[in-house]
Scaffold this active site. Sequence first.
Site, mmCIF file in Angstrom:
data_model
loop_
_atom_site.group_PDB
_atom_site.id
_atom_site.type_symbol
_atom_site.label_atom_id
_atom_site.label_comp_id
_atom_site.label_asym_id
_atom_site.label_seq_id
_atom_site.Cartn_x
_atom_site.Cartn_y
_atom_site.Cartn_z
ATOM 1 N N LYS A 112 0.840 -1.207 0.000
ATOM 2 C CA LYS A 112 0.000 0.000 0.000
ATOM 3 C C LYS A 112 0.874 1.256 0.000
ATOM 4 O O LYS A 112 0.595 2.207 -0.709
ATOM 5 C CB LYS A 112 -0.944 0.013 1.215
ATOM 6 C CG LYS A 112 -2.028 -1.056 1.153
ATOM 7 C CD LYS A 112 -3.331 -0.523 0.607
ATOM 8 C CE LYS A 112 -4.361 -1.593 0.272
ATOM 9 N NZ LYS A 112 -4.847 -2.354 1.413
ATOM 10 N N LYS A 192 -1.863 -7.774 -12.324
ATOM 11 C CA LYS A 192 -2.936 -8.343 -11.518
ATOM 12 C C LYS A 192 -4.178 -7.449 -11.592
ATOM 13 O O LYS A 192 -4.070 -6.229 -11.445
ATOM 14 C CB LYS A 192 -2.481 -8.454 -10.049
ATOM 15 C CG LYS A 192 -3.595 -8.882 -9.109
ATOM 16 C CD LYS A 192 -3.288 -8.566 -7.644
ATOM 17 C CE LYS A 192 -4.457 -8.920 -6.792
ATOM 18 N NZ LYS A 192 -5.196 -8.219 -5.963
ATOM 19 N N LYS A 195 -8.742 -3.335 -8.061
ATOM 20 C CA LYS A 195 -9.478 -2.069 -8.031
ATOM 21 C C LYS A 195 -8.502 -0.897 -8.011
ATOM 22 O O LYS A 195 -8.780 0.143 -8.584
ATOM 23 C CB LYS A 195 -10.334 -2.013 -6.756
ATOM 24 C CG LYS A 195 -11.490 -2.964 -6.769
ATOM 25 C CD LYS A 195 -12.221 -2.921 -5.420
ATOM 26 C CE LYS A 195 -12.583 -4.291 -4.937
ATOM 27 N NZ LYS A 195 -12.205 -4.531 -3.544
HETATM 28 P P1 ADP Z 1 -8.524 -5.530 -5.100
HETATM 29 O O1 ADP Z 1 -7.079 -5.924 -5.333
HETATM 30 O O2 ADP Z 1 -9.247 -5.345 -6.371
HETATM 31 O O3 ADP Z 1 -8.669 -4.349 -4.163
HETATM 32 P P2 ADP Z 1 -9.393 -7.033 -2.842
HETATM 33 O O4 ADP Z 1 -8.065 -6.866 -2.172
HETATM 34 O O5 ADP Z 1 -10.552 -6.283 -2.292
HETATM 35 O O6 ADP Z 1 -9.215 -6.757 -4.396
HETATM 36 O O7 ADP Z 1 -9.727 -8.581 -2.861
HETATM 37 C C1 ADP Z 1 -10.965 -9.176 -2.532
HETATM 38 C C2 ADP Z 1 -10.829 -10.673 -2.757
HETATM 39 O O8 ADP Z 1 -10.667 -10.944 -4.181
HETATM 40 C C3 ADP Z 1 -9.603 -11.283 -2.072
HETATM 41 O O9 ADP Z 1 -9.934 -12.584 -1.591
HETATM 42 C C4 ADP Z 1 -8.584 -11.336 -3.188
HETATM 43 O O10 ADP Z 1 -7.615 -12.329 -2.976
HETATM 44 C C5 ADP Z 1 -9.445 -11.640 -4.416
HETATM 45 N N1 ADP Z 1 -8.841 -11.078 -5.637
HETATM 46 C C6 ADP Z 1 -8.601 -9.771 -5.895
HETATM 47 N N2 ADP Z 1 -8.045 -9.578 -7.106
HETATM 48 C C7 ADP Z 1 -7.908 -10.817 -7.648
HETATM 49 C C8 ADP Z 1 -7.392 -11.309 -8.901
HETATM 50 N N3 ADP Z 1 -6.918 -10.473 -9.823
HETATM 51 N N4 ADP Z 1 -7.408 -12.634 -9.118
HETATM 52 C C9 ADP Z 1 -7.895 -13.489 -8.173
HETATM 53 N N5 ADP Z 1 -8.400 -13.096 -6.983
HETATM 54 C C10 ADP Z 1 -8.410 -11.788 -6.701
#
Ligand code: ADP
Length: 330
Positions: A112, A192, A195
């Site tokens: 972060k 990856k 969001k």
């Molecule tokens: P972001 O990276 O979009 O903010 P979050 O950290 O809120 O996503 O993740 C919410 C859930 O979705 C977690 O369990 C995370 O491991 C999964 N997740 C997020 N991005 C991916 C991705 N690109 N591929 C697979 N799982 C993901």
Amino acid sequence: MPRVLSGIQPSGQLHLGNYAGAIRQFLDLQAAQHEMFVFVASYHALTTQRDPAALRAATRQIVVDYLAFGLDPAKTAIYVQHDVPEVTELAWLLSCVCPTSFMDKAVSYKDKLAKGFSANVGLYTYPILQAADILAPQADIVPVGKDQVQHIEITRDLALRFNHEFQTAVFTIPGHRLAPDAEVLPGIDGEKMSKSYGNTIDPFQEEKPLRKRLMSIKTDSKGVSDAKDPETCSIFRIFRGIAGKDDPRTRDLAAKYADPSRHSPEGFGYGHAKQALFELILDHFGPARSRRAALMADQGYIDQVLKAGAGKARAVAQITVQKARAAAGL
Ligand code: ADP
Ligand code: TRP
């Protein structure tokens, strides 16, 4: 029945990565009749979010989307983190047995900061609050994507430490669960999908902008008649992440990458693959897309779901917190 708990931060619109890594597991475990707790991690989002209206809207939207994807409030307690104050109380109890070294080694904090978020204590102790989310309802299984595994390990260490230091067995020791073909889905830029990278694909987007979004997925410069490597192609990897690796459509797509003439004498280009992904998304998320429209129009129902969910979560969390306080001499 094992207890399952997971949550997602309301830091933006849910995307295909969240679906493939997390939400699909919630649906599978719900179907397997596990005892389910799924929440929106509003306090976690507050570690980085500074726009109250955006936080409020995203929190609400995730609840609507959980329901649209198929979470059933009769089987799953769906709630918002800040409606269960026992969690923050438990986070304090856990922070008192948490060595600072546990936080120093958490990669998400460093990530972060590297993304430019300002260092604050909430961000630093983020994993302790996550541990409290998990330990409050005594969850056995935590379905998440790969990037969250370290947080579940920290949770386990904190639970063991509290149990040991206070000579108690108050906390159940949880384990993480990864999606069966766990793969991190790439976004439209090949990084990856996340969001915070602005590279996501929203399964609920209107058809026209969705199509445009898919057409912008980055590829190499191979032409229609060239053989292509599916493993290095974001379009293929996203397709497989949604359809599944054994789906006949995935196998068909792989075959066309290997031999474009299987599609037509002219060949099979990335434009064709993007069109196939577009059709897959509309097909796979069709029911969820229509349910979502109906849910958005029924905010009274959403309130009802959240009230009932928070009630269930608080009932179990109160028991845990009571035991933890007593064990610590409070
Ligand atoms: P972001 O990276 O979009 O903010 P979050 O950290 O809120 O996503 O993740 C919410 C859930 O979705 C977690 O369990 C995370 O491991 C999964 N997740 C997020 N991005 C991916 C991705 N690109 N591929 C697979 N799982 C993901
Ligand atoms: N940190 C998780 C994420 O960014 C969200 C989360 C908060 C969570 N508390 C949790 C996930 C408890 C599983 C269990 O995705």
